[in-house]
Enzyme design. Structure first.
Site, PDB file in Angstrom:
ATOM      1  N   TRP A 155       0.832  -1.201   0.000  1.00 36.61           N
ATOM      2  CA  TRP A 155       0.000   0.000   0.000  1.00 36.61           C
ATOM      3  C   TRP A 155       0.867   1.252   0.000  1.00 36.61           C
ATOM      4  O   TRP A 155       1.940   1.268   0.583  1.00 36.61           O
ATOM      5  CB  TRP A 155      -0.889   0.025   1.244  1.00 36.61           C
ATOM      6  CG  TRP A 155      -2.099  -0.842   1.116  1.00 36.61           C
ATOM      7  CD1 TRP A 155      -2.158  -2.186   1.330  1.00 36.61           C
ATOM      8  CD2 TRP A 155      -3.413  -0.425   0.746  1.00 36.61           C
ATOM      9  NE1 TRP A 155      -3.433  -2.633   1.123  1.00 36.61           N
ATOM     10  CE2 TRP A 155      -4.234  -1.569   0.759  1.00 36.61           C
ATOM     11  CE3 TRP A 155      -3.973   0.807   0.406  1.00 36.61           C
ATOM     12  CZ2 TRP A 155      -5.583  -1.518   0.452  1.00 36.61           C
ATOM     13  CZ3 TRP A 155      -5.321   0.858   0.109  1.00 36.61           C
ATOM     14  CH2 TRP A 155      -6.109  -0.289   0.125  1.00 36.61           C
TER      15      TRP A 155
ATOM     16  N   PHE B  15      -0.953  -5.388   7.783  1.00 36.17           N
ATOM     17  CA  PHE B  15      -1.520  -6.455   8.603  1.00 36.17           C
ATOM     18  C   PHE B  15      -0.757  -7.773   8.413  1.00 36.17           C
ATOM     19  O   PHE B  15      -0.662  -8.586   9.342  1.00 36.17           O
ATOM     20  CB  PHE B  15      -3.007  -6.642   8.258  1.00 36.17           C
ATOM     21  CG  PHE B  15      -3.729  -7.600   9.154  1.00 36.17           C
ATOM     22  CD1 PHE B  15      -4.189  -7.189  10.399  1.00 36.17           C
ATOM     23  CD2 PHE B  15      -3.952  -8.912   8.763  1.00 36.17           C
ATOM     24  CE1 PHE B  15      -4.854  -8.068  11.235  1.00 36.17           C
ATOM     25  CE2 PHE B  15      -4.628  -9.790   9.591  1.00 36.17           C
ATOM     26  CZ  PHE B  15      -5.076  -9.372  10.824  1.00 36.17           C
ATOM     27  N   GLU B  16      -0.189  -7.968   7.233  1.00 39.20           N
ATOM     28  CA  GLU B  16       0.511  -9.215   6.915  1.00 39.20           C
ATOM     29  C   GLU B  16       1.975  -9.221   7.344  1.00 39.20           C
ATOM     30  O   GLU B  16       2.657 -10.249   7.236  1.00 39.20           O
ATOM     31  CB  GLU B  16       0.411  -9.501   5.413  1.00 39.20           C
ATOM     32  CG  GLU B  16      -0.983  -9.891   4.948  1.00 39.20           C
ATOM     33  CD  GLU B  16      -1.955  -8.708   4.811  1.00 39.20           C
ATOM     34  OE1 GLU B  16      -3.171  -8.935   4.937  1.00 39.20           O
ATOM     35  OE2 GLU B  16      -1.496  -7.558   4.606  1.00 39.20           O
TER      36      GLU B  16
ATOM     37  N   VAL C 220       2.853   1.337   6.057  1.00 40.27           N
ATOM     38  CA  VAL C 220       2.231   2.621   6.369  1.00 40.27           C
ATOM     39  C   VAL C 220       0.727   2.424   6.424  1.00 40.27           C
ATOM     40  O   VAL C 220       0.136   1.763   5.576  1.00 40.27           O
ATOM     41  CB  VAL C 220       2.624   3.726   5.364  1.00 40.27           C
ATOM     42  CG1 VAL C 220       2.214   3.389   3.949  1.00 40.27           C
ATOM     43  CG2 VAL C 220       2.060   5.070   5.777  1.00 40.27           C
ATOM     44  N   VAL C 221       0.136   2.972   7.479  1.00 37.20           N
ATOM     45  CA  VAL C 221      -1.317   2.963   7.637  1.00 37.20           C
ATOM     46  C   VAL C 221      -1.723   4.420   7.849  1.00 37.20           C
ATOM     47  O   VAL C 221      -1.180   5.097   8.729  1.00 37.20           O
ATOM     48  CB  VAL C 221      -1.762   2.100   8.838  1.00 37.20           C
ATOM     49  CG1 VAL C 221      -3.288   2.023   8.884  1.00 37.20           C
ATOM     50  CG2 VAL C 221      -1.153   0.705   8.764  1.00 37.20           C
ATOM     51  N   ILE C 222      -2.645   4.880   7.021  1.00 36.74           N
ATOM     52  CA  ILE C 222      -3.081   6.269   7.102  1.00 36.74           C
ATOM     53  C   ILE C 222      -4.522   6.304   7.590  1.00 36.74           C
ATOM     54  O   ILE C 222      -5.387   5.594   7.071  1.00 36.74           O
ATOM     55  CB  ILE C 222      -2.911   6.968   5.746  1.00 36.74           C
ATOM     56  CG1 ILE C 222      -1.411   6.965   5.383  1.00 36.74           C
ATOM     57  CG2 ILE C 222      -3.472   8.387   5.790  1.00 36.74           C
ATOM     58  CD1 ILE C 222      -1.053   7.583   4.083  1.00 36.74           C
TER      59      ILE C 222
ATOM     60  N   GLY D 121     -11.760   7.319   7.787  1.00 34.77           N
ATOM     61  CA  GLY D 121     -12.970   7.679   8.504  1.00 34.77           C
ATOM     62  C   GLY D 121     -13.597   6.551   9.293  1.00 34.77           C
ATOM     63  O   GLY D 121     -14.702   6.700   9.814  1.00 34.77           O
TER      64      GLY D 121
ATOM     65  N   HIS E   5     -10.880   1.110  11.109  1.00 39.73           N
ATOM     66  CA  HIS E   5      -9.934   0.205  10.444  1.00 39.73           C
ATOM     67  C   HIS E   5      -8.481   0.570  10.791  1.00 39.73           C
ATOM     68  O   HIS E   5      -7.662  -0.308  11.066  1.00 39.73           O
ATOM     69  CB  HIS E   5     -10.152   0.265   8.925  1.00 39.73           C
ATOM     70  CG  HIS E   5      -9.222  -0.580   8.138  1.00 39.73           C
ATOM     71  ND1 HIS E   5      -9.370  -1.940   8.043  1.00 39.73           N
ATOM     72  CD2 HIS E   5      -8.129  -0.267   7.401  1.00 39.73           C
ATOM     73  CE1 HIS E   5      -8.414  -2.435   7.282  1.00 39.73           C
ATOM     74  NE2 HIS E   5      -7.639  -1.434   6.880  1.00 39.73           N
TER      75      HIS E   5
ATOM     76  N   ARG F 223       8.055  11.318   6.424  1.00 42.72           N
ATOM     77  CA  ARG F 223       8.830  10.330   7.182  1.00 42.72           C
ATOM     78  C   ARG F 223       9.447   9.251   6.289  1.00 42.72           C
ATOM     79  O   ARG F 223      10.143   8.363   6.760  1.00 42.72           O
ATOM     80  CB  ARG F 223       7.933   9.671   8.226  1.00 42.72           C
ATOM     81  CG  ARG F 223       7.571  10.632   9.351  1.00 42.72           C
ATOM     82  CD  ARG F 223       6.357  10.175  10.144  1.00 42.72           C
ATOM     83  NE  ARG F 223       6.091  11.055  11.262  1.00 42.72           N
ATOM     84  CZ  ARG F 223       5.555  12.268  11.180  1.00 42.72           C
ATOM     85  NH1 ARG F 223       5.219  12.771  10.003  1.00 42.72           N
ATOM     86  NH2 ARG F 223       5.354  12.998  12.258  1.00 42.72           N
TER      87      ARG F 223
END
Length: 156
Positions: free
Chosen positions: A26, A59-60, A81-83, A86, A89, A128
């Site tokens: 991602w 997640f993996e 990276v997780v952004i 809304g 999740h 970052r």
């Protein structure tokens, strides 16, 4: 500001370490920067021929980190990276990936470089990612931390 107070790590004697980098797919631009930073650090510290694997998402990361730790790697660098969006999740993925990676490192004794960015927006992630104009290089930092810990463990 993030990054202030970071230690200056003196990393030496990394030759011969078996290191893997696992990276989520991602957010391609951010991930390219993180991977480049990790590979640059490995080269700087003399780690030859690291294994680089891509996983679908953050997640993996833990399941692949565990498999690599079980196969004798001296260190694993986990990049993702997780952004925030809304929905909840973001919270679930961040917590699951963090706890999963923590479990891998404590249960196996293999250092995991924690390069999982958990950001409120794209701009924070890009800042970052170690890209031109970024203020931080978290791929390089996570790799350096993993290597420093692997060298320390090897000396015990």
């Amino acid at each position: 500001m993030s990054g202030e107070g970071a230690p200056r790590l003196d990393v030496a004697d990394c030759e011969g370490l078996r290191v893997a980098v696992i990276a989520a797919q991602w957010h391609e631009k951010v991930m390219d920067g993180l991977i480049d930073g990790a590979l640059r650090a490995l080269k700087e510290y003399g780690v030859a021929e690291p294994t680089v694997l891509r996983v679908p998402g953050s997640f993996e990361l833990p399941v692949v980190a565990k498999a690599l730790a079980d196969r004798g790697y001296d260190a694993v660098v986990a990049l993702g990276v997780v952004i925030r969006g809304g929905t909840p999740h973001f919270d679930y993925v961040c917590e699951a990936a963090t706890m999963g990676l923590t479990d891998v490192t404590t249960s196996t004794g293999v250092p995991i470089g924690f390069g999982l960015l958990t950001c409120d927006n794209d701009e924070q992630a890009l800042d970052r990612a170690g890209l031109p104009g970024s203020r931080e290089d978290k791929g390089h930092e996570a790799t350096t931390a993993a290597l420093a810990t692997a060298v320390l463990l090897r000396s015990l």
